[in-house]
Design a protein around this motif. Structure first.
Motif, PDB file in Angstrom:
ATOM      1  N   UNK A 238      -5.126  13.542   6.480  1.00  0.00           N
ATOM      2  CA  UNK A 238      -4.797  14.996   6.227  1.00  0.00           C
ATOM      3  C   UNK A 238      -6.032  15.639   6.014  1.00  0.00           C
ATOM      4  N   UNK A 239      -5.869  17.175   5.977  1.00  0.00           N
ATOM      5  CA  UNK A 239      -6.983  17.999   6.072  1.00  0.00           C
ATOM      6  C   UNK A 239      -7.791  17.785   4.617  1.00  0.00           C
ATOM      7  N   UNK A 240      -6.914  17.391   3.581  1.00  0.00           N
ATOM      8  CA  UNK A 240      -7.549  17.382   2.339  1.00  0.00           C
ATOM      9  C   UNK A 240      -8.066  16.089   1.924  1.00  0.00           C
ATOM     10  N   UNK A 241      -8.073  15.086   3.099  1.00  0.00           N
ATOM     11  CA  UNK A 241      -8.820  13.799   3.078  1.00  0.00           C
ATOM     12  C   UNK A 241      -7.930  12.716   2.658  1.00  0.00           C
ATOM     13  N   UNK A 242      -6.688  13.236   2.335  1.00  0.00           N
ATOM     14  CA  UNK A 242      -5.662  11.988   1.798  1.00  0.00           C
ATOM     15  C   UNK A 242      -5.137  11.170   3.181  1.00  0.00           C
ATOM     16  N   UNK A 243      -4.994   9.806   2.842  1.00  0.00           N
ATOM     17  CA  UNK A 243      -4.686   8.959   3.838  1.00  0.00           C
ATOM     18  C   UNK A 243      -3.365   8.410   3.518  1.00  0.00           C
ATOM     19  N   UNK A 244      -2.398   8.812   4.459  1.00  0.00           N
ATOM     20  CA  UNK A 244      -1.079   8.522   4.258  1.00  0.00           C
ATOM     21  C   UNK A 244      -0.351   7.978   5.280  1.00  0.00           C
ATOM     22  N   UNK A 245       1.124   7.490   4.835  1.00  0.00           N
ATOM     23  CA  UNK A 245       1.796   6.810   5.830  1.00  0.00           C
ATOM     24  C   UNK A 245       3.353   6.591   5.326  1.00  0.00           C
ATOM     25  N   UNK A 246       4.068   6.493   6.195  1.00  0.00           N
ATOM     26  CA  UNK A 246       5.558   6.047   5.865  1.00  0.00           C
ATOM     27  C   UNK A 246       5.676   4.526   6.121  1.00  0.00           C
TER      28      UNK A 246
ATOM     29  N   UNK B 155       6.960   6.494   1.171  1.00  0.00           N
ATOM     30  CA  UNK B 155       5.701   7.196   1.730  1.00  0.00           C
ATOM     31  C   UNK B 155       4.614   6.847   0.614  1.00  0.00           C
ATOM     32  N   UNK B 156       3.269   6.603   1.190  1.00  0.00           N
ATOM     33  CA  UNK B 156       2.344   6.042   0.476  1.00  0.00           C
ATOM     34  C   UNK B 156       0.950   6.659   0.809  1.00  0.00           C
ATOM     35  N   UNK B 157       0.128   6.677  -0.108  1.00  0.00           N
ATOM     36  CA  UNK B 157      -1.393   6.893   0.286  1.00  0.00           C
ATOM     37  C   UNK B 157      -2.211   5.718   0.174  1.00  0.00           C
ATOM     38  N   UNK B 158      -3.278   5.815   0.950  1.00  0.00           N
ATOM     39  CA  UNK B 158      -4.311   4.491   0.910  1.00  0.00           C
ATOM     40  C   UNK B 158      -5.533   4.872   0.058  1.00  0.00           C
ATOM     41  N   UNK B 159      -5.558   3.843  -1.162  1.00  0.00           N
ATOM     42  CA  UNK B 159      -6.397   3.917  -2.167  1.00  0.00           C
ATOM     43  C   UNK B 159      -7.785   3.084  -1.757  1.00  0.00           C
ATOM     44  N   UNK B 160      -8.570   3.938  -1.286  1.00  0.00           N
ATOM     45  CA  UNK B 160     -10.011   3.362  -0.860  1.00  0.00           C
ATOM     46  C   UNK B 160     -10.695   2.273  -1.725  1.00  0.00           C
ATOM     47  N   UNK B 161     -10.513   2.726  -2.881  1.00  0.00           N
ATOM     48  CA  UNK B 161     -11.259   1.932  -4.124  1.00  0.00           C
ATOM     49  C   UNK B 161     -10.531   0.497  -4.261  1.00  0.00           C
ATOM     50  N   UNK B 162      -9.159   0.364  -4.168  1.00  0.00           N
ATOM     51  CA  UNK B 162      -8.761  -0.816  -4.332  1.00  0.00           C
ATOM     52  C   UNK B 162      -8.109  -1.160  -2.870  1.00  0.00           C
ATOM     53  N   UNK B 163      -8.425  -0.581  -1.860  1.00  0.00           N
ATOM     54  CA  UNK B 163      -8.069  -1.035  -0.530  1.00  0.00           C
ATOM     55  C   UNK B 163      -6.705  -1.427  -0.338  1.00  0.00           C
ATOM     56  N   UNK B 164      -5.686  -0.636  -0.732  1.00  0.00           N
ATOM     57  CA  UNK B 164      -4.287  -0.969  -0.933  1.00  0.00           C
ATOM     58  C   UNK B 164      -3.550   0.411  -0.946  1.00  0.00           C
ATOM     59  N   UNK B 165      -2.329   0.340  -0.637  1.00  0.00           N
ATOM     60  CA  UNK B 165      -1.107   1.634  -0.623  1.00  0.00           C
ATOM     61  C   UNK B 165      -0.651   1.565  -2.000  1.00  0.00           C
TER      62      UNK B 165
END
Length: 218
Positions: A93-101, A106-116
């Motif tokens: 997304x334009x706010x930098x969030x990485x998401x997926x169904x 509906x989840x977002x990707x946590x870069x720090x933990x490398x998990x949904x």
């Protein structure tokens, strides 16, 4: 790879320590992260439609404690591009969030933990909860979802929506005091988030409201 049973035990222990009991489905919270990384799995539902070019424009109104409108602003969320993470398609997304169904919601990707991390759970998933430790306070985030569609009014239209009730509990590390900030997200299937109501601490009075003004789906 993380041990999923260990993740589950930690999760249940967190809920029990806080005195909350949820009915969880067989697919537990962490199965969407480290244990399901091989390929895309068809979601049960696409409560937030994700396609490059999709855009949602929101009007934000701030209120005083008497319900009087104070200020109005606006912003937009746009799906800018897609990407592959752990052999699965995600959307940026334009706010930098990485998401997926995902299969479970509906989840977002946590870069720090490398998990949904779950945002909105699927209909048969049950309640979800997270605990975050900060320097000054501990934060519990607990989310439940309605099973029936409710008619929700926004600044521009009405939508049949599911209600996601989000309870944010803050516990001070200094004196142990606890404060709760409640929020309701109204999500219309096939449209996405149409309204958010954020309340004053320990109150049912609306502090801020986000309302969908217009949207474009590709």
């Amino acid at each position: 790879m993380q041990n999923c049973s260990s993740c589950y035990s930690t999760y249940v222990k967190q809920l029990m320590n806080k005195g909350f009991l949820y009915t969880l489905s067989i697919s537990i919270l962490f199965s969407i992260s480290s244990c399901e990384r091989d390929s895309d799995i068809a979601p049960i539902e696409e409560v937030v439609p994700l396609q490059v070019g999709n855009e949602w424009v929101y009007e934000v109104t701030d209120y005083d404690t008497n319900g009087k409108p104070l200020t109005k602003t606006s912003y937009k969320n746009t799906v800018q591009k897609d990407t592959i993470i752990h052999n699965s398609t995600w959307y940026i997304l334009n706010n930098g969030q990485i998401v997926q169904n995902s299969r479970d919601g509906y989840v977002y990707f946590n870069k720090a933990g490398s998990e949904a991390v779950m945002i909105y759970q699927s209909p048969d998933y049950g309640g979800i909860g997270y605990m975050y430790e900060h320097q000054d306070y501990d934060l519990w985030v607990l989310t439940t979802r309605s099973q029936q569609l409710d008619t929700v009014t926004t600044a521009s239209d009405t939508y049949p929506s599911y209600v996601f009730k989000i309870e944010n509990q803050y516990k001070s590390q200094f004196d142990g005091t606890t404060h709760t900030l409640n929020q309701e997200d109204y999500v219309a299937p096939g449209v996405g988030l149409v309204r958010t109501d954020k309340h004053y601490a320990d109150s049912d009075k609306v502090m801020q409201r986000h309302e969908l003004v217009r949207y474009t789906l590709k």
